[in-house]
Design a protein around this motif. Structure first.
Motif, PDB file in Angstrom:
ATOM      1  N   PHE A 159       0.830  -1.209   0.000  1.00 44.81           N
ATOM      2  CA  PHE A 159       0.000   0.000   0.000  1.00 44.81           C
ATOM      3  C   PHE A 159       0.863   1.257   0.000  1.00 44.81           C
ATOM      4  O   PHE A 159       0.572   2.225  -0.700  1.00 44.81           O
ATOM      5  N   THR A 160       1.921   1.244   0.828  1.00 45.21           N
ATOM      6  CA  THR A 160       2.776   2.421   0.930  1.00 45.21           C
ATOM      7  C   THR A 160       3.373   2.779  -0.432  1.00 45.21           C
ATOM      8  O   THR A 160       3.349   3.935  -0.854  1.00 45.21           O
ATOM      9  N   TRP A 161       3.918   1.766  -1.127  1.00 45.88           N
ATOM     10  CA  TRP A 161       4.519   2.027  -2.430  1.00 45.88           C
ATOM     11  C   TRP A 161       3.460   2.341  -3.480  1.00 45.88           C
ATOM     12  O   TRP A 161       3.692   3.162  -4.378  1.00 45.88           O
ATOM     13  N   PHE A 166       0.584   3.965  -2.953  1.00 45.78           N
ATOM     14  CA  PHE A 166       0.157   5.357  -2.765  1.00 45.78           C
ATOM     15  C   PHE A 166       1.264   6.334  -3.149  1.00 45.78           C
ATOM     16  O   PHE A 166       1.000   7.466  -3.525  1.00 45.78           O
ATOM     17  N   MET A 167       2.507   5.856  -3.010  1.00 47.10           N
ATOM     18  CA  MET A 167       3.648   6.695  -3.381  1.00 47.10           C
ATOM     19  C   MET A 167       3.636   6.985  -4.877  1.00 47.10           C
ATOM     20  O   MET A 167       3.918   8.084  -5.317  1.00 47.10           O
ATOM     21  N   THR A 221      -2.498  10.840  -5.306  1.00 46.87           N
ATOM     22  CA  THR A 221      -2.075  10.942  -3.910  1.00 46.87           C
ATOM     23  C   THR A 221      -0.566  10.879  -3.729  1.00 46.87           C
ATOM     24  O   THR A 221      -0.052  11.206  -2.663  1.00 46.87           O
ATOM     25  N   GLY A 222       0.147  10.446  -4.732  1.00 41.91           N
ATOM     26  CA  GLY A 222       1.570  10.168  -4.566  1.00 41.91           C
ATOM     27  C   GLY A 222       2.457  11.383  -4.651  1.00 41.91           C
ATOM     28  O   GLY A 222       2.008  12.489  -4.909  1.00 41.91           O
ATOM     29  N   PHE A 223       3.742  11.154  -4.413  1.00 45.93           N
ATOM     30  CA  PHE A 223       4.708  12.248  -4.564  1.00 45.93           C
ATOM     31  C   PHE A 223       5.784  11.936  -5.594  1.00 45.93           C
ATOM     32  O   PHE A 223       6.506  12.819  -6.021  1.00 45.93           O
TER      33      PHE A 223
END
Lengths: 285, 315
Positions: free
Chosen positions: B142-144, B146-147, B152-154
């Motif tokens: 999930f972390t990667w 959303f990244m 939502t990512g950066f």
């Protein structure tokens, strides 16, 4: 010599920086998302560093998973995860304790076979167990129950426990046991009075590593549960936002942070032991 | 496997006498009494399901329609092997396995080397490096995800200076970028394990041999290839074997990130889809047996081909 090692020190310290950044960045991102409100997720103007860190951190997501709309999903899952993992770890560690003691201490035929089998089982593709278990569990009523998860988790945790604990037990100074036996203690007494205190660190570390493995499982959790016995990793995949039009991103990340903090604390405290446990199980130490 | 007496007796330092004394016999019995429960439970929870899977794989069997269960021989295997979906899953699995294992070997070795040599933040580094190992794979996924998500990512906002990456480049829109991000998450999560195994191997390399090579004028590249790596070979092979088999079973990251879209489904994902979503127990079982055989083949190649001795040091 001294000059060279000084130069080396600087080089290795410099190299450690990108390694740490690579490791920590996703963790910070996890925390950052959990502190963002749903309407600022996709708004780079309300965040620093190109949508990385929120300008106005909020604890709304934590409220959502503990007391709000997502708590119905998260709290039971947290409870299920804890019960299933603790029970599976406990059974594995107790069984493996006797097995590892026998392997590292006693002479008997087939001990190499036990270790080889444990290793083979740990390579076992767990998904291959899902199909038969799903069929049998559906028929017997074990589907979506705590025991229905604990049993397959033993396939994950038992080989790991046997393998890791055997490695630990082989480093124990066994002369102490022989000394006890010379003094008239039986094998069982020696085991209970001398070996258990010596073996406790190894048992404890094995329990941590075993727990991590069970805690991490997703395959069984998502295949063999529906809504009664669902554990955290499976529940995360079913999260929804505060309303159906809202993204669950923040809630998922808040829940992720909550389940990550305890294991990270365990790693921080027991780093040396965990490293010893992970490596001695695989490489001759 | 359950026949105890047939198992080869490993020659050990103690108890090598041809005839067993009463004491030795008692030790044999005690040994089996203590080891038996764990061994039996381990076999029950794994051998039974795989035998059940082998049996079911010969039937056309849907859980929703048990009345029409019929024996079809090898048909499920033929269906699997002639279906492009199977080969697509096999391809994705092999690609992900190769990429992650190769990258992790190199990255893991560099990290191990730094952990081995570093003086100053030695303990901190070792602790930090270990953290991803303890993170749940789904959480990492999930972390990667959303990244790298466009909204939502950066990542897009950080890398939009790279040609081909714009603010709204969709990483999950096609095969290779999806595989790239899946591999990143997998690598982040599992490199710690790899580097710890390699670190244990590095610790076994005799430092006096390195010194001797340096005295003889060897460059660090020569020391690495002629002294360090050859002496670490057993550790490297064990690490490779563990990680290859682990990577070949990939499921969690793909499920979370793409759900198998754009041909990114793995063999494990395919089995899940056949069994759980479509309740095709027969076909799912056949695929499970195939995956199991693949893992056996990989293990056999390592153990026989590369002479990996996993029970080294055990007696």
């Amino acid at each position: 010599m001294a000059k060279e090692s000084m130069k080396g020190t600087g080089l290795w310290t410099t190299l450690a920086v990108p390694i740490m950044v690579w490791t920590v960045l996703p963790l910070l991102w996890m925390l950052s998302l959990s502190l963002k409100s749903a309407d600022t997720l996709a708004d780079p103007d309300s965040a620093y560093f190109g949508n990385f860190w929120p300008k106005e951190p909020t604890l709304d997501n934590y409220r959502l998973i503990f007391t709000g709309g997502a708590s119905d999903l998260f709290m039971p899952a947290l409870r299920n995860s804890l019960i299933v993992c603790v029970v599976a770890t406990f059974i594995s560690v107790v069984l493996a304790m006797f097995c590892a003691y026998a392997i590292s201490r006693l002479e008997f035929r087939g001990k190499k076979m036990i270790l080889t089998t444990a290793l083979a089982v740990s390579f076992f593709p767990v998904v291959a167990m899902v199909t038969p278990l799903f069929e049998v569990w559906s028929k017997t009523g074990l589907f979506d129950t705590i025991p229905g998860l604990v049993i397959p988790y033993l396939a994950l945790t038992l080989p790991l426990s046997i393998w890791t604990m055997s490695a630990f037990f082989q480093q124990i100074p066994w002369e102490m046991e022989q000394a006890a036996q010379v003094d008239g203690a039986s094998s069982w007494q020696a085991f209970r009075k001398v070996i258990i205190p010596l073996a406790t660190p190894g048992v404890f570390t094995t329990a941590i590593i075993t727990f991590f493995t069970a805690w991490n499982d997703f395959v069984f959790a998502i295949s063999l549960t529906s809504d009664q016995a669902r554990t955290v990793p499976a529940a995360l995949a079913f999260f929804t936002g505060a309303s159906q039009f809202e993204q669950p991103t923040g809630a998922i990340m808040a829940a992720s942070v909550v389940v990550t903090i305890p294991v990270v604390i365990l790693v921080l405290i027991f780093q040396r032991r965990i490293v010893a446990g992970l490596t001695s199980g695989a490489v001759k130490g | 496997m359950s026949t105890v007496t047939d198992s080869p007796k490993t020659p050990t330092t103690k108890g090598g006498k041809p005839r067993l004394s009463d004491r030795a016999k008692a030790e044999q019995r005690l040994g089996w009494k203590l080891a038996m429960p764990a061994f039996v439970v381990m076999l029950l929870v794994t051998a039974y399901p795989i035998l059940q899977a082998v049996w079911n794989s010969f039937f056309n069997y849907r859980l929703t329609d048990p009345a029409n269960k019929e024996f079809v021989g090898l048909n499920n295997y033929i269906v699997s092997f002639s279906d492009s979906v199977f080969w697509s899953a096999m391809w994705a699995t092999v690609i992900i396995t190769i990429i992650t294992v190769v990258v992790e070997l190199v990255l893991g070795f560099i990290i191990a080397l730094v952990m081995h040599r570093i003086v100053l933040p030695r303990r901190t580094l070792r602790t930090v490096v270990l953290i991803p190992y303890s993170i749940i794979t789904v959480v990492s996924g999930f972390t990667w995800l959303f990244m790298y998500q466009t909204d939502t990512g950066f990542v897009n906002r950080w890398t939009n200076w790279i040609p081909g990456v714009s603010d709204n480049y969709d990483w999950f829109g096609s095969f290779w970028p999806s595989i790239f991000v899946i591999c990143l998450s997998e690598i982040w999560k599992t490199t710690p394990f790899m580097s710890l195994l390699l670190l244990a191997g590095l610790a076994q390399v005799d430092s006096s041999m390195e010194e001797a090579a340096k005295v003889d004028g060897a460059s660090w590249v020569q020391v690495l290839y002629k002294v360090i790596l050859p002496n670490m070979k057993p550790a490297i092979m064990v690490a490779l074997l563990f990680r290859t088999l682990d990577a070949f079973r990939i499921f969690d990251n793909i499920f979370i990130m793409t759900g198998g879209a754009n041909g990114t489904n793995s063999l494990s994902g395919l089995i899940y889809r056949q069994t759980i979503d479509r309740t095709e127990i027969g076909l799912g079982s056949a695929l499970s047996v195939i995956l199991f055989l693949c893992v056996l083949v990989i293990a056999a190649v390592f153990v026989r081909g590369f002479k990996v001795d996993l029970t080294q040091g055990r007696n």
